[in-house]
Structures are given as structure tokens and as C-alpha cells.
Design an enzyme around this catalytic site. Structure first.
Site, PDB file in Angstrom:
ATOM      1  N   TYR A  35      32.882  -8.486  -8.268  1.00  9.30           N
ATOM      2  CA  TYR A  35      33.398  -8.522  -6.895  1.00  9.30           C
ATOM      3  C   TYR A  35      32.267  -8.502  -5.878  1.00  9.30           C
ATOM      4  O   TYR A  35      31.099  -8.312  -6.234  1.00  9.30           O
ATOM      5  CB  TYR A  35      34.352  -7.341  -6.649  1.00  9.30           C
ATOM      6  CG  TYR A  35      33.697  -5.979  -6.487  1.00  9.30           C
ATOM      7  CD1 TYR A  35      33.133  -5.312  -7.569  1.00  9.30           C
ATOM      8  CD2 TYR A  35      33.628  -5.359  -5.236  1.00  9.30           C
ATOM      9  CE1 TYR A  35      32.537  -4.057  -7.410  1.00  9.30           C
ATOM     10  CE2 TYR A  35      33.048  -4.111  -5.079  1.00  9.30           C
ATOM     11  CZ  TYR A  35      32.506  -3.459  -6.165  1.00  9.30           C
ATOM     12  OH  TYR A  35      31.918  -2.237  -6.014  1.00  9.30           O
ATOM     13  N   LYS A 146      27.671  -6.429  -9.964  1.00 16.73           N
ATOM     14  CA  LYS A 146      28.709  -5.794  -9.150  1.00 16.73           C
ATOM     15  C   LYS A 146      30.049  -5.985  -9.859  1.00 16.73           C
ATOM     16  O   LYS A 146      30.873  -6.836  -9.495  1.00 16.73           O
ATOM     17  CB  LYS A 146      28.714  -6.386  -7.725  1.00 16.73           C
ATOM     18  CG  LYS A 146      29.332  -5.448  -6.701  1.00 16.73           C
ATOM     19  CD  LYS A 146      28.921  -5.818  -5.300  1.00 16.73           C
ATOM     20  CE  LYS A 146      29.700  -5.076  -4.221  1.00 16.73           C
ATOM     21  NZ  LYS A 146      29.603  -3.638  -4.210  1.00 16.73           N
ATOM     22  N   GLU A 178      20.947   5.781  -7.455  1.00 14.65           N
ATOM     23  CA  GLU A 178      21.648   5.400  -6.218  1.00 14.65           C
ATOM     24  C   GLU A 178      22.826   6.340  -6.014  1.00 14.65           C
ATOM     25  O   GLU A 178      22.933   7.358  -6.704  1.00 14.65           O
ATOM     26  CB  GLU A 178      22.103   3.936  -6.311  1.00 14.65           C
ATOM     27  CG  GLU A 178      23.033   3.647  -7.480  1.00 14.65           C
ATOM     28  CD  GLU A 178      23.495   2.194  -7.562  1.00 14.65           C
ATOM     29  OE1 GLU A 178      23.371   1.466  -6.564  1.00 14.65           O
ATOM     30  OE2 GLU A 178      24.003   1.800  -8.626  1.00 14.65           O
ATOM     31  N   LEU A 202      22.508  -1.158  -7.984  1.00 14.45           N
ATOM     32  CA  LEU A 202      22.994  -2.396  -7.383  1.00 14.45           C
ATOM     33  C   LEU A 202      22.019  -2.775  -6.265  1.00 14.45           C
ATOM     34  O   LEU A 202      21.689  -1.927  -5.434  1.00 14.45           O
ATOM     35  CB  LEU A 202      24.399  -2.192  -6.798  1.00 14.45           C
ATOM     36  CG  LEU A 202      24.986  -3.490  -6.258  1.00 14.45           C
ATOM     37  CD1 LEU A 202      25.578  -4.318  -7.395  1.00 14.45           C
ATOM     38  CD2 LEU A 202      26.027  -3.233  -5.196  1.00 14.45           C
TER      39      LEU A 202
HETATM   40  N1  PDD Z   1      29.667  -0.750  -2.635  1.00 10.67           N
HETATM   41  N2  PDD Z   1      25.384   0.696  -4.955  1.00 10.67           N
HETATM   42  C1  PDD Z   1      26.660   0.699  -5.364  1.00 10.67           C
HETATM   43  C2  PDD Z   1      26.988   1.261  -6.700  1.00 10.67           C
HETATM   44  C3  PDD Z   1      27.658   0.176  -4.524  1.00 10.67           C
HETATM   45  O1  PDD Z   1      28.936   0.156  -4.957  1.00 10.67           O
HETATM   46  C4  PDD Z   1      27.317  -0.320  -3.232  1.00 10.67           C
HETATM   47  C5  PDD Z   1      28.334  -0.889  -2.280  1.00 10.67           C
HETATM   48  C6  PDD Z   1      25.960  -0.301  -2.851  1.00 10.67           C
HETATM   49  C7  PDD Z   1      25.500  -0.845  -1.513  1.00 10.67           C
HETATM   50  O2  PDD Z   1      25.524  -2.251  -1.483  1.00 10.67           O
HETATM   51  P1  PDD Z   1      25.760  -3.047  -0.117  1.00 10.67           P
HETATM   52  O3  PDD Z   1      24.752  -2.528   0.844  1.00 10.67           O
HETATM   53  O4  PDD Z   1      25.511  -4.455  -0.474  1.00 10.67           O
HETATM   54  O5  PDD Z   1      27.161  -2.773   0.344  1.00 10.67           O
HETATM   55  C8  PDD Z   1      25.023   0.204  -3.737  1.00 10.67           C
HETATM   56  C9  PDD Z   1      30.714  -1.421  -1.898  1.00 10.67           C
HETATM   57  C10 PDD Z   1      30.675  -1.213  -0.425  1.00 10.67           C
HETATM   58  C11 PDD Z   1      32.058  -1.105  -2.547  1.00 10.67           C
HETATM   59  O6  PDD Z   1      32.068  -0.987  -3.766  1.00 10.67           O
HETATM   60  O7  PDD Z   1      33.055  -1.018  -1.848  1.00 10.67           O
END
Ligand code: PDD
Length: 286
Positions: A35, A146, A178, A202
Site C-alpha cells: 500500500y 510497505k 523506527e 520503511l
Molecule cells: N505509515 N515507517 C512506518 C513503519 C510507517 O508505517 C510509516 C508511515 C513511516 C513514515 O513514512 P511516510 O513519511 O512516507 O509516511 C515509517 C503510514 C502513514 C501508514 O501506515 O498509515
């Protein structure tokens, strides 16, 4: 669930109540899919290409066919967006509907594509900072994908919530990876540090934006490993993600960070990000 909310499913726009997926979908049975989440400010898809590049990488690593070109993806997104609001596009691609449940990939299936657009609700308590808890990172070692398979992340986030914390800081063999749904930044000895990209995190788009803003504004920064011990000496800790932007941490494992006050660099970086978002929305051709 907002009644009559329009969503996209397999080539059609439908009211959400009518958007149904087979129980034989690999996403439902195995969590076999990936996703993306793209913030939308004033109708502009923030860092669209970076998000699409990450999507393409997730699809490649999972051997799921990419059903659309970047232009087609954008065309699908636009009708779902309300330009008057801050929103985010959520979309997922699963391997598709198989005839029988078998772990190995089925042949001749078409990926299932689902997309919706939701409002970004400002995160409560952002200005005051949030509490965090450090937890052992019990997830798999392909966190750079992701994947919709989020049970590991969900169990960790829930543990944080049950401990009255907004987010968990995950630690693998003594080093920070993270958050459960975010990247982690710390200010240690005056330097803004975030763990380097690897298969254990991620590659966050917000993370990249923060590093670019640091670089352009003479903020000393490094992509480096952070031990949990070092993190506990930090003068500031932040979480970064598309939906919560930059979230300051004022308490870690019951210990106050920077006297329990939101740090100076957070204010600077948050201001830079807000300006950048506005400039981006005003200047991007879409
Ligand atoms: N999640 N690490 C993880 C495990 C994440 O699920 C996310 C973001 C990030 C940050 O990535 P970004 O800056 O590209 O949003 C890091 C999204 C927001 C979610 O799962 O809803």
C-alpha cells in the site's frame, strides 16, 4: 465509515458500502499486498513521484504486477480529492483473487486495486508533545516493503497505546529502527540524527523531506545508528510520517525529554515543513 463516500475499486468508483472484495482475495487471506499513503494539501499530491517510486519498489519486491502507469495512478486519484481540505490518499494493491488457498503465487490472477481519500485530522497534543515507549522490534526483516501485512506494527502500536503513549520506538539488538508507523529522529549533541535506510525501516517520504530541509537550512544532521542508550540522552526526539507530520516526543519510557518541553529544533523544522508544504502546493504543476 462516511455514508456514500466514493472509493475506487478495480476500475470503478463506488459508494464505500458497495465496494466489496472476494473472501478469496490474497489480501484478505494472507495479507498478500502492498500500500501507499500520499498526503494531499490544497488538492496537490505531496511528493507524488517519491510515493510512486516507493510503490513501484514494493510491487517489484513482492512480484506483484503494477496495473497502472504513474499518469494513470494520478488520474485515478484526482476525482477522490476534495481540494478544500488536507487529506491523504490511501491505496493498496493485492495479488488478486485466487481459486484456492495456497501460499505459493497463483497463476493468471489480476491484482486487486483499492483506493480511498480521507481527511487528515490534526493530531491532538502535537504542540505539547507526546509520550513514547521503547519496545523490541519484533517485526520481520523486510520492513522496507510497505506491506499491508501489518500485524507486527499493529501489536506494537497497541502496546504503546495501552501504556498511554502515542507511538512506540522500536529497537533491534539495542539500536533504534523506527516507530510502529513512523520514522524516528533525535537531536544528540546538537546534531539531528535518523537511522540510515535499510531493510529494517520503511524509507519514509517525510523523513527525506526533513533531511532535505535540514540540508538547505544549515541544520547539522546525520544518517547514523542510534542506540537506545544514546536516545535516552537526546535533547529532542521526533516521529515523522505523512499523516502526523513531525510529532515531538516529551517523554520516553517515563523519563522526561528536554524537561518535558517541546524542543527548539522541532519548532524550526515544523515551521520549515509548513512553509514547504504551502510553497509546494502553490508551485507544483499537476
Ligand atoms: N505509515 N515507517 C512506518 C513503519 C510507517 O508505517 C510509516 C508511515 C513511516 C513514515 O513514512 P511516510 O513519511 O512516507 O509516511 C515509517 C503510514 C502513514 C501508514 O501506515 O498509515
Amino acid at each position: 465509515m462516511t455514508k456514500n463516500k466514493k472509493v475506487f475499486l478495480n476500475g470503478e468508483y463506488l459508494p464505500i458500502e458497495k465496494a466489496n472484495v472476494s473472501v478469496m482475495d490474497r489480501g484478505f487471506l494472507f495479507g498478500d499486498g502492498i500500500y501507499e499513503v500520499i498526503p494531499v494539501y490544497n488538492g496537490y499530491l505531496f511528493r507524488f513521484d517519491a510515493h510512486l517510486e516507493r510503490l513501484e519498489n514494493s510491487l517489484k519486491l513482492t512480484h506483484i504486477e503494477n496495473p497502472y502507469s504513474r499518469d494513470e495512478w494520478r488520474e485515478i486519484m484526482l476525482p477522490l480529492i476534495d481540494a478544500k481540505k488536507d487529506q491523504y490518499i490511501y491505496f493498496q494493491v493485492t495479488r488478486g483473487v485466487a481459486e484456492k488457498r495456497d501460499h505459493a503465487f497463483p497463476t493468471g490472477v489480476k491484482p486487486t486495486v483499492f483506493m480511498m481519500c480521507n481527511d487528515i485530522t490534526p493530531f491532538d497534543g502535537k504542540e505539547a508533545g507526546v509520550k513514547a515507549i521503547s519496545l523490541e522490534d519484533t517485526r520481520w526483516s523486510m520492513c522496507n516493503i510497505k506491506a499491508i501485512t501489518l500485524l507486527g506494527n499493529i501489536l506494537l502500536r497497541q502496546q504503546a497505546v495501552e501504556n498511554d503513549c502515542a507511538e512506540a520506538i522500536l529497537v533491534r539488538e539495542g539500536y533504534v529502527t523506527e516507530g510502529a508507523a513512523s520514522n524516528v529522529f533525535a537531536v544528540i549533541d546538537g546534531i539531528l540524527i535518523t537511522p540510515p535506510k535499510s531493510n529494517f525501516i520503511l524509507p519514509g517520504i517525510t523523513r527525506d523531506v526533513i533531511l532535505e530541509l535540514a540540508d538547505a537550512n544549515q541544520v547539522p544532521y546525520a544518517e547514523d545508528i542510534i542506540s537506545l542508550d544514546a536516545l535516552k540522552t537526546a535533547s529532542e526526539i521526533w516521529f515523522a510520517s505523512s499523516t502526523r507530520e513531525i510529532l515531538p516526543v516529551v517523554e520516553l519510557d517515563g523519563q522526561l525529554i528536554s524537561g518535558g518541553k517541546v524542543g527548539r529544533l522541532w519548532h524550526t523544522m515544523n515551521d520549515l515543513l509548513q512553509t514547504y508544504k504551502t510553497t509546494y502546493a502553490n508551485s507544483s504543476a499537476q
